[in-house]
Design an enzyme around this catalytic site. Sequence first.
Site, short mmCIF file in Angstrom:
data_model
loop_
_atom_site.label_atom_id
_atom_site.label_comp_id
_atom_site.label_asym_id
_atom_site.label_seq_id
_atom_site.Cartn_x
_atom_site.Cartn_y
_atom_site.Cartn_z
N CYS A 65 -2.98 9.19 8.88
CA CYS A 65 -3.93 10.18 8.37
C CYS A 65 -4.93 9.42 7.50
CB CYS A 65 -3.23 11.33 7.65
SG CYS A 65 -2.32 10.90 6.16
N GLY A 66 -5.67 10.11 6.66
CA GLY A 66 -6.68 9.42 5.84
C GLY A 66 -6.05 8.40 4.92
N THR A 67 -5.02 8.83 4.21
CA THR A 67 -4.33 7.93 3.27
C THR A 67 -2.96 7.50 3.75
OG1 THR A 67 -3.32 9.83 2.18
CG2 THR A 67 -5.42 9.05 1.26
N GLY A 68 -2.39 8.22 4.69
CA GLY A 68 -1.01 7.99 5.12
C GLY A 68 -0.02 8.75 4.24
N GLY A 70 0.01 12.07 3.08
CA GLY A 70 0.45 13.39 3.57
C GLY A 70 1.43 13.27 4.71
N MET A 71 1.12 12.39 5.64
CA MET A 71 2.01 12.18 6.78
C MET A 71 3.39 11.70 6.32
SD MET A 71 0.78 12.91 9.75
CE MET A 71 -0.63 12.92 10.86
N HIS A 98 15.00 -4.06 5.40
CA HIS A 98 15.81 -3.50 4.31
C HIS A 98 16.08 -2.00 4.44
CE1 HIS A 98 14.60 -6.95 1.33
NE2 HIS A 98 14.94 -7.39 2.53
N ARG A 132 24.10 -5.73 3.20
CA ARG A 132 24.07 -5.05 1.90
C ARG A 132 23.15 -3.82 1.92
NH1 ARG A 132 20.30 -9.07 1.58
NH2 ARG A 132 18.45 -8.76 0.28
C1 RB5 Z 1 -7.54 14.98 5.31
O1 RB5 Z 1 -8.76 15.21 4.70
C2 RB5 Z 1 -6.66 14.13 4.42
O2 RB5 Z 1 -6.24 14.88 3.32
C3 RB5 Z 1 -5.48 13.60 5.20
O3 RB5 Z 1 -5.94 12.83 6.27
C4 RB5 Z 1 -4.52 12.72 4.45
O4 RB5 Z 1 -5.17 11.69 3.78
C5 RB5 Z 1 -3.56 13.42 3.58
O5 RB5 Z 1 -2.68 12.83 2.95
#
Ligand code: RB5
Length: 146
Positions: A65-68, A70-71, A98, A132
């Site tokens: 996603c934009g930042t990764g 939310g996913m 790990h 471990r």
């Molecule tokens: C979408 O605008 C953005 O919020 C989504 O891609 C992601 O970055 C959320 O974590």
Amino acid sequence: MKVAIGSDHGGIHIREEIKKLMDEMGIEYEDFGCECDTSVDYPDYAFPVAEKVASGEVDRGILICGTGIGMSIAANKVKGIRCALVHDVFSAKSTREHNDSNILAMGERVIGPGLAREIAKVWLTTDYEGGRHANRIGKISDYENK
Ligand code: RB5
């Protein structure tokens, strides 16, 4: 190995890059979309991919996603998922060795396609070390199953 891959509108370019990489590596994948570049909701893509991995129908998942962020938050709500948000090659290797991470999350507004490709390549080819680390992962599963 079979991989489920998905992204929201913020991750479509890296998703295409990683599909190209998997074609080159001979890795089979199922693409869960999204199919357009208009705004969609990342949980609608994270949950189907994570459920596919958790059920054992595929071995691993990749979510962009934009930042990764939310996913990764959404995917980690699914029982049995260990989703790692990774933006460097060292962490890609470490989280396989790990944490036995079964989903890789990346953010297209954070890194470019070249680095995403390197991260995915290392993540897809690095084995879990066990030993471990198994005890630690066991504690996470125990908590999840309480
Ligand atoms: C979408 O605008 C953005 O919020 C989504 O891609 C992601 O970055 C959320 O974590």
